[in-house]
Design a protein around this motif. Structure first.
Motif, PDB file in Angstrom:
ATOM      1  N   ASP A 212      84.867  18.904 -29.674  1.00 21.14           N
ATOM      2  CA  ASP A 212      84.738  17.442 -29.833  1.00 21.14           C
ATOM      3  C   ASP A 212      85.557  16.950 -31.023  1.00 21.14           C
ATOM      4  N   GLY A 213      85.589  17.763 -32.093  1.00 18.59           N
ATOM      5  CA  GLY A 213      86.352  17.400 -33.293  1.00 18.59           C
ATOM      6  C   GLY A 213      87.842  17.259 -32.974  1.00 18.59           C
TER       7      GLY A 213
ATOM      8  N   LEU B  23      88.331  14.010 -31.229  1.00 17.92           N
ATOM      9  CA  LEU B  23      88.265  12.921 -32.221  1.00 17.92           C
ATOM     10  C   LEU B  23      89.606  12.796 -32.948  1.00 17.92           C
TER      11      LEU B  23
ATOM     12  N   HIS C  15      81.837  25.903 -27.134  1.00 11.22           N
ATOM     13  CA  HIS C  15      80.700  25.514 -26.292  1.00 11.22           C
ATOM     14  C   HIS C  15      80.935  24.123 -25.688  1.00 11.22           C
TER      15      HIS C  15
ATOM     16  N   PHE D 275      80.783  16.997 -25.885  1.00 14.23           N
ATOM     17  CA  PHE D 275      80.452  15.710 -25.283  1.00 14.23           C
ATOM     18  C   PHE D 275      81.683  14.985 -24.780  1.00 14.23           C
TER      19      PHE D 275
ATOM     20  N   ASN E 120      82.953   7.928 -32.740  1.00 18.21           N
ATOM     21  CA  ASN E 120      81.576   8.389 -32.941  1.00 18.21           C
ATOM     22  C   ASN E 120      80.765   7.413 -33.792  1.00 18.21           C
ATOM     23  N   GLU E 121      81.164   7.289 -35.063  1.00 13.03           N
ATOM     24  CA  GLU E 121      80.370   6.455 -35.968  1.00 13.03           C
ATOM     25  C   GLU E 121      81.119   6.144 -37.251  1.00 13.03           C
TER      26      GLU E 121
ATOM     27  N   GLY F  21      78.807   8.312 -29.604  1.00 10.53           N
ATOM     28  CA  GLY F  21      78.550   8.924 -30.910  1.00 10.53           C
ATOM     29  C   GLY F  21      77.056   9.075 -31.174  1.00 10.53           C
TER      30      GLY F  21
ATOM     31  N   THR G  42      74.933  10.892 -29.898  1.00 13.18           N
ATOM     32  CA  THR G  42      74.458  12.286 -29.850  1.00 13.18           C
ATOM     33  C   THR G  42      75.002  13.114 -31.014  1.00 13.18           C
ATOM     34  N   ALA G  43      75.807  12.490 -31.876  1.00 10.86           N
ATOM     35  CA  ALA G  43      76.406  13.221 -32.996  1.00 10.86           C
ATOM     36  C   ALA G  43      75.566  12.993 -34.268  1.00 10.86           C
ATOM     37  N   TYR G  44      76.184  12.552 -35.341  1.00  9.84           N
ATOM     38  CA  TYR G  44      75.471  12.370 -36.619  1.00  9.84           C
ATOM     39  C   TYR G  44      74.255  11.463 -36.451  1.00  9.84           C
TER      40      TYR G  44
ATOM     41  N   SER H 236      71.178  13.266 -35.576  1.00  6.81           N
ATOM     42  CA  SER H 236      70.638  14.088 -36.668  1.00  6.81           C
ATOM     43  C   SER H 236      69.807  13.277 -37.655  1.00  6.81           C
TER      44      SER H 236
ATOM     45  N   ASP I 197      84.425   8.331 -38.244  1.00  7.57           N
ATOM     46  CA  ASP I 197      84.464   9.661 -37.619  1.00  7.57           C
ATOM     47  C   ASP I 197      84.661  10.729 -38.697  1.00  7.57           C
ATOM     48  N   GLN I 198      85.732  11.522 -38.622  1.00  5.93           N
ATOM     49  CA  GLN I 198      85.881  12.604 -39.619  1.00  5.93           C
ATOM     50  C   GLN I 198      86.651  12.176 -40.863  1.00  5.93           C
TER      51      GLN I 198
HETATM   52  P1  NAD Z   1      83.094  18.921 -36.341  1.00  2.00           P
HETATM   53  O1  NAD Z   1      84.289  18.687 -35.535  1.00  2.00           O
HETATM   54  O2  NAD Z   1      82.839  20.270 -36.897  1.00  2.00           O
HETATM   55  O3  NAD Z   1      81.823  18.439 -35.521  1.00  2.00           O
HETATM   56  C1  NAD Z   1      80.532  18.718 -35.981  1.00  2.00           C
HETATM   57  C2  NAD Z   1      79.651  18.920 -34.758  1.00  2.00           C
HETATM   58  O4  NAD Z   1      79.396  17.662 -34.156  1.00  2.00           O
HETATM   59  C3  NAD Z   1      80.273  19.806 -33.681  1.00  2.00           C
HETATM   60  O5  NAD Z   1      79.290  20.716 -33.236  1.00  2.00           O
HETATM   61  C4  NAD Z   1      80.662  18.819 -32.591  1.00  2.00           C
HETATM   62  O6  NAD Z   1      80.639  19.373 -31.284  1.00  2.00           O
HETATM   63  C5  NAD Z   1      79.567  17.782 -32.754  1.00  2.00           C
HETATM   64  N1  NAD Z   1      79.926  16.474 -32.205  1.00  2.00           N
HETATM   65  C6  NAD Z   1      81.004  15.720 -32.482  1.00  2.00           C
HETATM   66  N2  NAD Z   1      80.975  14.597 -31.760  1.00  2.00           N
HETATM   67  C7  NAD Z   1      79.843  14.655 -31.012  1.00  2.00           C
HETATM   68  C8  NAD Z   1      79.250  13.791 -30.077  1.00  2.00           C
HETATM   69  N3  NAD Z   1      79.794  12.620 -29.783  1.00  2.00           N
HETATM   70  N4  NAD Z   1      78.072  14.155 -29.514  1.00  2.00           N
HETATM   71  C9  NAD Z   1      77.489  15.332 -29.828  1.00  2.00           C
HETATM   72  N5  NAD Z   1      78.004  16.200 -30.706  1.00  2.00           N
HETATM   73  C10 NAD Z   1      79.163  15.860 -31.294  1.00  2.00           C
HETATM   74  O7  NAD Z   1      83.006  17.918 -37.612  1.00  2.00           O
HETATM   75  P2  NAD Z   1      83.977  16.812 -38.173  1.00  2.00           P
HETATM   76  O8  NAD Z   1      85.291  16.870 -37.496  1.00  2.00           O
HETATM   77  O9  NAD Z   1      83.917  16.850 -39.649  1.00  2.00           O
HETATM   78  O10 NAD Z   1      83.221  15.440 -37.795  1.00  2.00           O
HETATM   79  C11 NAD Z   1      83.209  14.944 -36.541  1.00  2.00           C
HETATM   80  C12 NAD Z   1      81.832  14.443 -36.209  1.00  2.00           C
HETATM   81  O11 NAD Z   1      80.872  15.428 -36.521  1.00  2.00           O
HETATM   82  C13 NAD Z   1      81.395  13.188 -36.943  1.00  2.00           C
HETATM   83  O12 NAD Z   1      81.840  12.044 -36.269  1.00  2.00           O
HETATM   84  C14 NAD Z   1      79.877  13.329 -36.935  1.00  2.00           C
HETATM   85  O13 NAD Z   1      79.262  12.600 -35.893  1.00  2.00           O
HETATM   86  C15 NAD Z   1      79.625  14.790 -36.659  1.00  2.00           C
HETATM   87  N6  NAD Z   1      78.851  15.333 -37.788  1.00  2.00           N
HETATM   88  C16 NAD Z   1      77.524  15.510 -37.625  1.00  2.00           C
HETATM   89  C17 NAD Z   1      76.748  15.943 -38.676  1.00  2.00           C
HETATM   90  C18 NAD Z   1      75.280  16.103 -38.469  1.00  2.00           C
HETATM   91  O14 NAD Z   1      74.831  16.000 -37.340  1.00  2.00           O
HETATM   92  N7  NAD Z   1      74.516  16.329 -39.529  1.00  2.00           N
HETATM   93  C19 NAD Z   1      77.321  16.212 -39.912  1.00  2.00           C
HETATM   94  C20 NAD Z   1      78.682  16.014 -40.041  1.00  2.00           C
HETATM   95  C21 NAD Z   1      79.463  15.568 -38.970  1.00  2.00           C
END
Ligand code: NAD
Length: 269
Positions: A48-49, A52, A74, A77, A125-126, A162, A164-166, A169, A225-226
């Protein structure tokens, strides 16, 4: 058969590099062109990263480009194809057998106190806002009306994909991507007899917008996003459902709720 201009974006994991090489050969052999500058299709290979990153690389061509994700880890999304299905992927792409789908994006505008030009971004995402050194204080406006005064670690504003991402959590709701909305979720808000916020995530329709006004003097980090923008003097950040959408090509229609269950719950038996 359609001849396409295709760009490839991949991470440096060996499996992704090998898949990219194979995909290039298959695409060229079927009459398509690799064009990293002005593509019709952007294929990301990784997770997913990686998708993005591909989105942000080609954001200036959003109107012209369709994305497609191959996953080498794995199930993701945004990534629907496996690296052992590349022949089928190219065939599907060339014959345009599947419907395209599009998903809402988040429009982000950072405004400054000193009259500097606004900064404009799109998030897939966000976007989050956090204070660099102290508890963040922010006034949350919905349209022109003050809704609440927030104190805590920060806020996250997510798109439906987004969610389902951050967002997930930090206790946000999972939103079906057919809903054109954005979601405001609090990050560790202080809630007591002095400081009050509504506490639950807010789903904002595309007719409304959010403005997070920040007090003078603080230094903040705004993420998209990132990526992150760390700056003093941010007056406010404005959020709404973007007028543009991201389009996916040959998207495999795995049911959204099936995907959520696969990703977070797994086999129930
Ligand atoms: P990354 O690429 O390592 O992604 C972190 C995890 O988030 C991976 O397992 C990825 O598959 C998952 N992910 C990304 N987009 C998703 C989505 N839309 N739905 C479900 N899972 C998703 O990390 P990065 O490149 O630094 O950041 C990319 C994204 O990672 C950010 O936009 C943020 O949403 C997410 N993230 C999540 C957390 C958390 O859940 N605590 C922390 C940091 C970043």
């Amino acid at each position: 058969m359609e001849n396409l201009k295709v760009a490839l974006v991949y991470n440096q994991v060996e499996q992704s590099v090998l898949a990219a090489e194979k995909l290039k050969k298959l695409l060229v052999a079927s009459g398509n062109v690799i064009d990293q500058e002005n593509p019709d299709i952007v294929i990301s290979i990784g997770g997913d990263g990686t998708l993005l990153s591909a989105f942000h690389l080609y954001i200036h061509r959003l109107d012209h480009v369709r994305f497609l994700g191959v996953h080498t880890g794995h199930l993701g999304f945004y990534t629907d194809w496996r690296d052992y299905e590349l022949e089928e992927l190219v065939e599907t792409l060339c014959n345009n057998q599947e419907e395209n789908v599009s998903y809402p994006l988040l429009d982000v505008v950072i405004r400054y106190r000193d009259g500097r030009a606004d900064k404009h971004f799109f998030a897939l995402n966000e976007s989050t806002i956090k204070s660099l050194h102290r508890t963040m204080v922010a006034d949350v406006y919905i349209k022109e009306e003050l809704f609440e005064r927030f104190r805590g670690d920060g806020v996250s504003i997510a798109t439906p994909t987004g969610s389902t991402a951050y967002n997930k959590s930090i206790g946000g709701a999972v939103l079906h991507p057919s809903i054109e909305a954005i979601q405001l979720t609090e990050i560790a808000s202080l809630n007591n007899r002095v400081f009050r916020t509504v506490g639950s995530p807010l789903v904002i329709s595309k007719e409304d917008w959010l403005e997070i006004r920040l007090p003078q003097g603080g230094e903040h980090i705004v993420t998209v996003d990132q990526f992150s923008v760390q700056q003093a003097d941010i007056a406010s950040v404005y959020y709404r459902v973007a007028p543009d959408k991201i389009r996916f090509a040959s998207y495999r229609h795995m049911d959204f709720w099936h995907r959520v269950r696969e990703a977070f719950i797994g086999d129930l038996k």
